[in-house]
Design a protein around this motif. Structure first.
Motif, PDB file in Angstrom:
ATOM      1  N   SER A  98       0.949  -1.326   0.179  1.00  0.00           N
ATOM      2  CA  SER A  98       0.055   0.045  -0.445  1.00  0.00           C
ATOM      3  C   SER A  98       0.544   1.090  -0.273  1.00  0.00           C
ATOM      4  O   SER A  98       1.861   0.921   0.356  1.00  0.00           O
ATOM      5  N   GLU A  99       0.657   2.423  -0.199  1.00  0.00           N
ATOM      6  CA  GLU A  99       0.404   3.469  -0.828  1.00  0.00           C
ATOM      7  C   GLU A  99       1.717   3.974   1.382  1.00  0.00           C
ATOM      8  O   GLU A  99       2.707   4.628   0.980  1.00  0.00           O
ATOM      9  N   ASP A 100       0.672   3.497   2.342  1.00  0.00           N
ATOM     10  CA  ASP A 100       1.843   4.078   3.665  1.00  0.00           C
ATOM     11  C   ASP A 100       2.583   2.742   3.766  1.00  0.00           C
ATOM     12  O   ASP A 100       3.936   3.083   4.328  1.00  0.00           O
ATOM     13  N   GLU A 142       6.057   4.170   2.537  1.00  0.00           N
ATOM     14  CA  GLU A 142       6.641   4.659   2.909  1.00  0.00           C
ATOM     15  C   GLU A 142       7.528   4.152   4.344  1.00  0.00           C
ATOM     16  O   GLU A 142       8.331   5.106   4.740  1.00  0.00           O
ATOM     17  N   SER A 144       8.427   9.811   0.707  1.00  0.00           N
ATOM     18  CA  SER A 144       7.296   9.658   1.063  1.00  0.00           C
ATOM     19  C   SER A 144       7.059  10.347  -0.739  1.00  0.00           C
ATOM     20  O   SER A 144       5.380   9.786  -1.705  1.00  0.00           O
ATOM     21  N   GLN A 199       6.251   8.372  -4.188  1.00  0.00           N
ATOM     22  CA  GLN A 199       6.623   7.362  -4.549  1.00  0.00           C
ATOM     23  C   GLN A 199       7.458   6.768  -5.963  1.00  0.00           C
ATOM     24  O   GLN A 199       8.366   5.580  -4.812  1.00  0.00           O
ATOM     25  N   CYS A 245       9.526   4.098  -5.370  1.00  0.00           N
ATOM     26  CA  CYS A 245       9.886   2.368  -5.741  1.00  0.00           C
ATOM     27  C   CYS A 245      10.841   2.089  -5.451  1.00  0.00           C
ATOM     28  O   CYS A 245      12.041   0.581  -5.789  1.00  0.00           O
ATOM     29  N   VAL A 274       2.384  -1.088  -5.665  1.00  0.00           N
ATOM     30  CA  VAL A 274       1.506   0.478  -4.797  1.00  0.00           C
ATOM     31  C   VAL A 274       0.630   0.041  -5.233  1.00  0.00           C
ATOM     32  O   VAL A 274      -0.451   1.655  -6.231  1.00  0.00           O
ATOM     33  N   LEU A 293      -3.709   2.557  -4.322  1.00  0.00           N
ATOM     34  CA  LEU A 293      -3.373   3.726  -3.881  1.00  0.00           C
ATOM     35  C   LEU A 293      -4.896   3.844  -3.570  1.00  0.00           C
ATOM     36  O   LEU A 293      -5.333   4.840  -3.712  1.00  0.00           O
TER      37      LEU A 293
END
Length: 333
Positions: free
Chosen positions: A207-209, A212, A218, A220, A224, A237, A239
């Motif tokens: 996931s995006e969280d 990070e 932060s 993305q 990656c 990822v 979103l």
């Protein structure tokens, strides 16, 4: 890890996907926005991230096998029945005297969740070297357990399995499945243990969280690249309502999501990666990890995930291939 420098391999039969980790009972609170403290009424649902992935693959018509442990109790019997109803091979599931693992889940608006776990048999999975050698052959191996990295026999089995898979040249897929309720007091250990699997993985879904958290970045695209530098070839990822960022072979692009009304996001990520793996296992070549097909793969996976989010329960919400093909989807703008 798959050697991508070798010539493309073509298969004439469907590849098997092996999913290793926890299976459990999700008791889902029926009072939305009440939280677990105030919630009173719960419904029983089959769950556990790797089990959800296996069920998704089997339900779509793929060849999936689940490896985990349940208790010798009614909950364990129920879970095995549910997996078999989704055409999942359960021949190597261990049935133990330890009670089946339970999770309690509450839902909020837009399907957001709160979890608490009562761990049991899933932690006791034990895989011997001889058992691993008999299982791996040329399969895709998915590591996506929310509880495996906590320690115990399951963690030891996870380490043994990923090392065998890497030596054997299997395609390795890793999903960290971060749960704050499990790791809020030990995030650094979570990151350290994830790093072991990331370095051996061909494919990582986050996931995006999670992206990070694992990279400390932060932005993305740059985050990656941190994963690619560790040896990962393909990064997904997720979103949420904004779709999925795909990072592969120096290319990064977003596949937009579809319009849905989210009821329960439990199993959304599991069904997404399950649908991806189903397509990989049913494709004729693995050259550069299906790069020319990946956008199509992700669009299909987002349809599956969107339909899962529109109902309560991770497994019970899984759509069949016919349901997906006969449903009209609108791309979110």
């Amino acid at each position: 890890m798959l050697d991508l420098l070798t010539p493309p391999m073509y298969v004439e039969i469907i590849m098997k996907v092996i999913c290793i980790g926890e299976i459990l009972i999700d008791f889902v609170c029926t009072q939305v926005n009440s939280g677990l403290k105030k919630g009173c009424d719960f419904v029983k649902k089959a769950g556990g991230a790797p089990a959800n992935v296996a069920a998704c693959i089997g339900n779509l018509g793929g060849d999936s096998q689940f490896i985990g442990a349940v208790g010798n109790d009614p909950f364990g019997s129920y879970l095995l029945d549910r997996l078999q109803s989704y055409n999942v091979n359960v021949d190597f599931v261990q049935v133990l005297s330890t009670p089946t693992t339970l999770a309690f889940v509450s839902l909020a608006d837009e399907g957001e969740r709160e979890f608490t776990f009562n761990r049991g048999a899933d932690e006791q999975l034990t895989l011997t070297d001889s058992r691993l050698e008999s299982l791996l052959d040329d399969s895709i191996i998915h590591f996506g357990s929310a509880t495996a990295l906590l320690g115990g026999n399951l963690f030891d089995s996870y380490l043994a399995a990923v090392n065998h898979a890497s030596s054997n040249g299997n395609l390795i897929v890793f999903d960290p499945n971060y749960r704050i309720d499990l790791w809020k007091n030990n995030i650094e250990q979570f990151k350290e243990r994830c790093s072991i699997f990331i370095k051996m993985a061909d494919v990582v879904k986050v996931s995006e969280d999670e992206l990070e958290l694992l990279t400390g970045m932060s932005v993305q695209g740059e985050a990656c690249n941190v994963l690619h530098e560790q040896g990962v070839n393909l990064v997904f990822v997720t979103l949420g309502k904004d779709g999925c960022l795909v990072s592969q072979n120096g290319n990064q692009y977003i596949v937009p999501a579809y319009e849905i009304t989210a009821v329960d996001t439990t199993g959304a990520g599991d069904s997404f990666i399950g649908a991806i793996l189903y397509q990989m296992a049913n494709s004729s070549g693995i050259d550069i990890l299906y790069a020319d097909k990946m956008e199509e793969f992700v669009a299909f996976a987002e349809k599956v995930s969107g339909m899962v989010c529109s109902k309560v329960g991770a497994m019970t919400a899984l759509p069949s291939l016919d349901e997906i093909n006969n449903t009209h989807f609108i791309v979110k703008k």
